[in-house]
Every structure is written in structure tokens, then in C-alpha cells.
Design a protein around this motif. Sequence first.
Motif, short mmCIF file in Angstrom:
data_model
loop_
_atom_site.label_atom_id
_atom_site.label_comp_id
_atom_site.label_asym_id
_atom_site.label_seq_id
_atom_site.Cartn_x
_atom_site.Cartn_y
_atom_site.Cartn_z
N LEU A 186 0.87 -1.17 0.00
CA LEU A 186 0.00 0.00 0.00
C LEU A 186 0.91 1.23 0.00
O LEU A 186 1.55 1.53 1.02
CB LEU A 186 -0.89 -0.03 1.24
CG LEU A 186 -2.14 0.81 1.18
CD1 LEU A 186 -3.03 0.39 0.02
CD2 LEU A 186 -2.91 0.68 2.48
N ALA A 187 0.99 1.88 -1.16
CA ALA A 187 1.90 3.03 -1.29
C ALA A 187 1.12 4.33 -1.22
O ALA A 187 -0.02 4.41 -1.70
CB ALA A 187 2.63 2.95 -2.63
N ARG A 188 1.75 5.34 -0.65
CA ARG A 188 1.11 6.67 -0.62
C ARG A 188 1.26 7.30 -2.00
O ARG A 188 2.33 7.26 -2.61
CB ARG A 188 1.78 7.56 0.43
CG ARG A 188 1.55 7.11 1.86
CD ARG A 188 1.93 8.24 2.81
NE ARG A 188 1.05 9.39 2.60
CZ ARG A 188 -0.07 9.61 3.29
NH1 ARG A 188 -0.43 8.78 4.24
NH2 ARG A 188 -0.81 10.66 3.03
N LEU A 189 0.18 7.93 -2.47
CA LEU A 189 0.25 8.56 -3.79
C LEU A 189 0.93 9.92 -3.74
O LEU A 189 1.27 10.48 -4.78
CB LEU A 189 -1.16 8.67 -4.38
CG LEU A 189 -1.64 7.37 -5.03
CD1 LEU A 189 -3.15 7.32 -5.13
CD2 LEU A 189 -1.01 7.18 -6.41
N ASP A 190 1.14 10.46 -2.51
CA ASP A 190 1.88 11.72 -2.42
C ASP A 190 3.37 11.48 -2.12
O ASP A 190 4.11 12.42 -1.84
CB ASP A 190 1.25 12.66 -1.38
CG ASP A 190 1.25 12.06 0.03
OD1 ASP A 190 1.76 10.93 0.20
OD2 ASP A 190 0.74 12.72 0.95
#
Length: 389
Positions: A186-190
Motif C-alpha cells: 500500500l503506497a502513498r500517492l503523495d
Amino acid sequence: MDFVESDALAEHRQAAHAWAERHFRPEWVEQEHATGTHHNPELHALLGQQGLLGAGWPAQYGGTDVDPAYALAVFQEIGARGLRMDGWVTTEMVTRTILHVATEEAKQEIVPAALRGEVVIVLGYTEPGSGSDVAAARMRAVRDGDEWVVNGSKMFTSTAHMATHVFLLARTNTEVPKHKGLTLFLARLDAPGVEVQPVHTLGGQRTNATFYSDVRVPDSMRIGEVDGGWGVMRVALVHERGTAVAPGGPTLVEQVAEWARTAPGPDGAPLLDDPTVAEQLARLAIDDEVSRLLGLKVRWIAATGGMPGIEGSMAKLYSSEAEQRRVDVLTDLLGEQALLRDGAGPLHGAVEWAYRKAPVSTIYGGTSEVQREIVAERRLGLPRSRPVG
Ligand SMILES: Cc1cc2nc3c(=O)[nH]c(=O)nc-3n(C[C@H](O)[C@H](O)[C@H](O)COP(=O)(O)OP(=O)(O)OC[C@H]3O[C@@H](n4cnc5c(N)ncnc54)[C@H](O)[C@@H]3O)c2cc1C
């Protein structure tokens, strides 16, 4: 099969209608049509704040005491007013998957925030070179201490431009058969290194291509075991198929039938007086009912703790192909008026909108061919149509 759910829903329909009268803003639908973005942040935040997103979820992960049947009725009312909630749909799929497979730390960090409406998660499975064959993903994730370094690109990352996180399928082992070297993150899009570029579709929907250059993801945001991604995907794909909430209120077919009571046909008499028109509409209504029942079966299996794998494929296959039959027939019935958009057309252009939207329904969430293969192999026991990778 137990239909108690629909009885409970009937009770809540009036309250849901009142909720929508109070909170729903018709300009949201215009915004959705104009931007092609099927997610409204204002509405999403409101649903989170009022505990509607958390209805029926475990209390220790932020579940609320709002009645799930009432929440479902509100979601159906929103759908009936023409708004889609794709941001919640994908967030819910991933959050349910996290509850099944993630560490306690990841559950505590993500699930309550998602139910409050603060975290929006999108799906990063498809790549420029792999769609149906999702296990052929080439995105790489390499471990570096307590973090992973992710490089690659994803195609059709719908709603990524409005989301906080992306659920990424990445290759963590190149030495084993393709299904055995995958892991989900689960990667942060920012995060630094993430780039989102728009892709506009024929149906008016905006989706995205997303690019990842040395994006760092903490190991705590690894969802499932290292190289155990295929098992996680099987859970996630089950949550993707057949669990969509059908909008409440009159169906498109019912709306067209109502319109055809007075709309004149070629001979000047109401269209519905033509027995072939009535028969076509009746067939579509039967399709709708079969789709509804297949969808209910999937939801019932999921709600009673099961994994509706084959049933999800059957429901997705039937309802998406029925959707395409429906828009073809309705477009014929409306004739040239079916081409008029929004306020210019009958039923506020609903048939034109549905017609442009329908082609992709047999593509996303797994194509019809793929669903047929699943049913053929797992239900009918027919031989595999492709080599085991
Ligand atoms: C509007 C839209 C939104 C989407 N949103 C997302 C998203 O948010 N996240 C995401 O990850 N993906 C998303 N997708 C991607 C979608 O899941 C893929 O498009 C789909 O899985 C098909 O992959 P593909 O486009 O690469 O086609 P391909 O896999 O290249 O398929 C091409 C054709 O070959 C057929 N085919 C392929 N394999 C087989 C087989 N084994 N047997 C028989 N026929 C086969 C297919 O059925 C299809 O007709 C979206 C797609 C669309 C159109």
C-alpha cells in the motif's frame, strides 16, 4: 437463500431518501459528467463523518453503530440520483482484503482512517504489458532495510488523482514462476517519485496511467507475505467481482418503460402500445432481475463469511453482458433521441450516458473471457485453456 436483507432495506429507504434530500447536491452529478471522475471528495468525507462508511465493520477497526442496511439504502439512493462512488468501492475492496491478510499494525493504521473517509485507496494491478494476465506484472519492489523501493508503471489506475493510497502488485522475486514472486504494497500517492497522468475514455470516465520511480514504501505497508501476493490477489479479486451495490429506485428499463407509455412511436401511437417494444422491455427487466439476484447471492455469501469466487465471476459476467444488451435495445427504442446528451435527451440523457459507459463493463474487473474461463475451470471442471505460469 435468505432475503431478509431486502426487507430491512425497504424499512430504511424512506430515511435514506430524507438523507439525500438534505445532503445530496444535484451539481455533483454534473461535475461527475464534466470531469469523468467517479468520486466526490465532499460526499465521501460526509459519509465518513456520519459513520455510514463504517456501518457493519468491526468496532475495533473503527466500525460504527450505524445500521448497515440503512447505509446500504443511502448508497443505493446516491446511485439512483446518478452518482458513482468508485473511490469508496475500491477503498472498501482493499480494506476488506487488509482485514483478511494484513498485519495488525497495517489494519490499525489503514482501516479506521478509511472508514472515517480520510484514506481513499485505488487499485494498481494492470500494467502497460499485463492486464488479464495480472500475474505477469513487471513492477519491481526491492527490499532496503525496513523499506521497499518500488519502480515501474501501472495502467488504468482509476481515481488515483483523487486518492491517498494505491494498492500495488509488484514483483519481489524473479527467480520463481510468475505467480510465486509477487507481493502487494500500500503506497502513498503523495510519496516522492509518484506521477499520475490522465487517461480519458470513450465512456467519459477519467482514469490514469501512474509511474513510480524509486518510491519508498515501509515494510509495515506490505499487505500479506513476501512473495505471497497471488494468494492476496485471489482474496482481493473476489472482493472486486459481484459485490457492487445496485442503485435503488426505478431501473433504467423501468424509466424507459414509463417514458414509452406516452412517447409516440413511428405511427404516432405510444411506443409501449407496440407489443414488440413491450416484449423487449420485459426481456430486459428479466435480465435486470437475474443480475440483481446473482448480486444478492454474492453479497449474501460474503456477509456470511464465505468467499464468493465463482459466484462473483458469474454475477460480474452476467450483469455486465446484460448491461450491454440493455443499452443496445434501449438505444434502438429511443432512436435518434438516444444520441442526445444530458438535458437535451429524454430521461436527462440517461440512455446516451449508459450506452457510452457500457463497453468498459466487460473489461474492468476482469474481462468476460476471463470470467468464463474461471467458471469453466472451477465450476465445470473443464481443462485449463492456457499453460500454468
Ligand atoms: C475504464 C477502465 C478502468 C479500469 N480501472 C482499473 C483500475 O482501477 N486498476 C487496475 O489495476 N486496472 C483497471 N483497469 C484495467 C482492467 O482490469 C484491464 O483492462 C483488464 O483486466 C483487461 O486487461 P487488458 O486491458 O490488458 O487487456 P488484455 O489482457 O490484453 O486482453 C485483450 C483481450 O484478450 C482477451 N484475453 C486475454 N487473456 C485471455 C485468456 N486467457 N483467454 C481468453 N481471452 C483472453 C481479453 O478478454 C480481451 O478481450 C481498468 C480498465 C478500464 C477499461
